[in-house]
Design a protein around this motif. Structure first.
Motif, short mmCIF file in Angstrom:
data_model
loop_
_atom_site.label_atom_id
_atom_site.label_comp_id
_atom_site.label_asym_id
_atom_site.label_seq_id
_atom_site.Cartn_x
_atom_site.Cartn_y
_atom_site.Cartn_z
N GLY A 136 49.37 46.46 56.95
CA GLY A 136 48.81 47.72 57.42
C GLY A 136 48.40 48.63 56.26
O GLY A 136 48.41 48.23 55.09
N GLU A 137 48.05 49.86 56.62
CA GLU A 137 47.58 50.84 55.63
C GLU A 137 48.72 51.20 54.66
O GLU A 137 49.81 51.53 55.10
CB GLU A 137 47.16 52.14 56.33
N ARG A 168 42.68 41.38 52.63
CA ARG A 168 42.40 41.28 54.07
C ARG A 168 41.43 40.15 54.40
O ARG A 168 40.46 39.90 53.69
CB ARG A 168 41.80 42.56 54.66
N ALA A 205 43.70 40.25 59.69
CA ALA A 205 43.49 41.69 59.90
C ALA A 205 42.66 41.95 61.16
O ALA A 205 42.85 42.96 61.84
CB ALA A 205 42.81 42.31 58.68
N TYR A 256 43.97 44.42 63.84
CA TYR A 256 43.30 45.71 64.10
C TYR A 256 42.46 45.67 65.37
O TYR A 256 42.60 46.53 66.25
CB TYR A 256 42.44 46.14 62.90
N GLN A 257 41.53 44.70 65.43
CA GLN A 257 40.66 44.67 66.62
C GLN A 257 41.41 44.06 67.81
O GLN A 257 41.14 44.41 68.95
CB GLN A 257 39.38 43.87 66.31
N GLY A 285 45.34 46.47 67.64
CA GLY A 285 45.00 47.90 67.64
C GLY A 285 44.04 48.29 68.76
O GLY A 285 44.30 49.22 69.51
N PHE A 300 39.82 54.16 60.31
CA PHE A 300 41.07 53.53 60.77
C PHE A 300 42.27 54.39 60.41
O PHE A 300 43.20 54.54 61.21
CB PHE A 300 41.21 52.12 60.20
N GLU A 324 43.65 56.87 62.86
CA GLU A 324 44.24 56.45 64.14
C GLU A 324 45.65 57.02 64.29
O GLU A 324 46.27 57.47 63.34
CB GLU A 324 44.28 54.92 64.22
N PHE A 367 49.01 51.95 64.82
CA PHE A 367 49.57 51.25 63.67
C PHE A 367 50.77 50.39 64.04
O PHE A 367 51.00 49.33 63.45
CB PHE A 367 49.93 52.24 62.56
N VAL A 399 49.26 47.30 65.39
CA VAL A 399 48.73 46.48 64.28
C VAL A 399 49.88 45.70 63.64
O VAL A 399 49.78 44.48 63.43
CB VAL A 399 48.02 47.38 63.23
#
Ligand SMILES: Nc1ncnc2c1ncn2[C@@H]1O[C@H](COP(=O)(O)OP(=O)(O)OP(=O)(O)O)[C@@H](O)[C@H]1O
Ligand SMILES: [Mg+2]
Length: 217
Positions: A13-14, A99, A103, A107-108, A111, A163, A166, A171, A174
């Motif tokens: 993640g971030e 990534r 990912a 995410y898609q 998330g 992103f 969000e 998250f 994710v």
């Protein structure tokens, strides 16, 4: 033995430390005498970076449709694979990528809620069987990673991308999707506890990489 290079991806993640550790992984491999190509997704070529801009840009009135987002991710991936990743692997270079498709599932899929089966169809179409040889999944609780990210934003300035804006349930989803993916492919995806001092994270990365170098010959 094939002279094809190996494909290593960093995921998470971030703010978990992907970019920090990507540079370190590339150096580690170069010190072992390998040719290494460092790259990232979405992006990695000028046209794919332009698509990245569309994906991350938080401004503008028009929301980005989730299916359009997914297709843009795979459009950038097709370009990156054709121009950078496949040619490098074919000439024997190792590719280390910040990534990749895990990912997209995170995410898609996790998330945004796109069914994984639909993502898998595009994966098969665009990748034609190509998968990373090793994926290093940096995992840590979301709050701690957010804290790191805030530290970086304070130091470097900059703003949150589409992103990063969000909410926390996004998250959490994710992270859950990443861990589910790792459970499905434990031989490819190594889960690394990223909520530790960098030296401890990198000691584990070194041992994972050296085990792979040995078993791949
Ligand atoms: N193990 C660690 N301990 C403490 N701080 C760390 C650690 N790893 C990375 N950092 C710091 O956390 C911040 C985020 O790291 P980094 O930019 O590498 O994360 P990232 O996963 O690439 O983030 P993004 O998802 O935004 O690309 C940076 O300021 C980095 O120096
Ligand atoms: Mg990064």
């Amino acid at each position: 033995m094939s002279s094809r290079g190996r494909f290593i991806t960093l995921e998470g993640g971030e703010g978990v430390g992907k970019s920090t550790n990507l540079a370190w992984v590339a150096d580690h491999l170069m010190h072992r005498g390998l040719e290494v190509v460092r790259t990232r997704e979405p992006g990695g070529t000028p046209r794919a970076e332009a698509i990245r801009g569309l994906l991350l840009d938080p401004t503008g009135e028009e929301p980005l449709d989730a299916d359009a987002e997914l297709l843009l991710v795979f459009a950038a991936r097709a370009q990156h694979l054709a121009r950078v990743v496949r040619p490098a692997l074919e000439r024997g270079a190792w590719v280390v990528c910040d990534r990749f498709t895990d990912a997209t599932f995170a995410y898609q899929g996790g998330g945004r809620g796109i069914p994984p089966g639909r993502i898998a169809e595009l994966e098969a179409f665009v990748q034609r069987g190509l998968q990373p040889d090793l994926t290093l999944l940096l995992d840590m609780p979301m709050e701690a990673a957010q804290h790191r990210l805030e530290g970086r934003l304070d130091r470097d300035g900059g703003t949150r991308d589409r992103f990063e804006r969000e909410r926390s349930d996004f998250f959490e989803a994710v992270r859950g999707a990443y861990l589910a993916r790792a459970a499905e492919a434990p031989q490819r995806i190594a889960v690394v506890d990223a909520d530790r001092p960098l030296a401890a994270v990198q000691a584990e990365l070194a041992s994972l990489l050296d085990d792979c170098l040995e078993s791949w010959g």
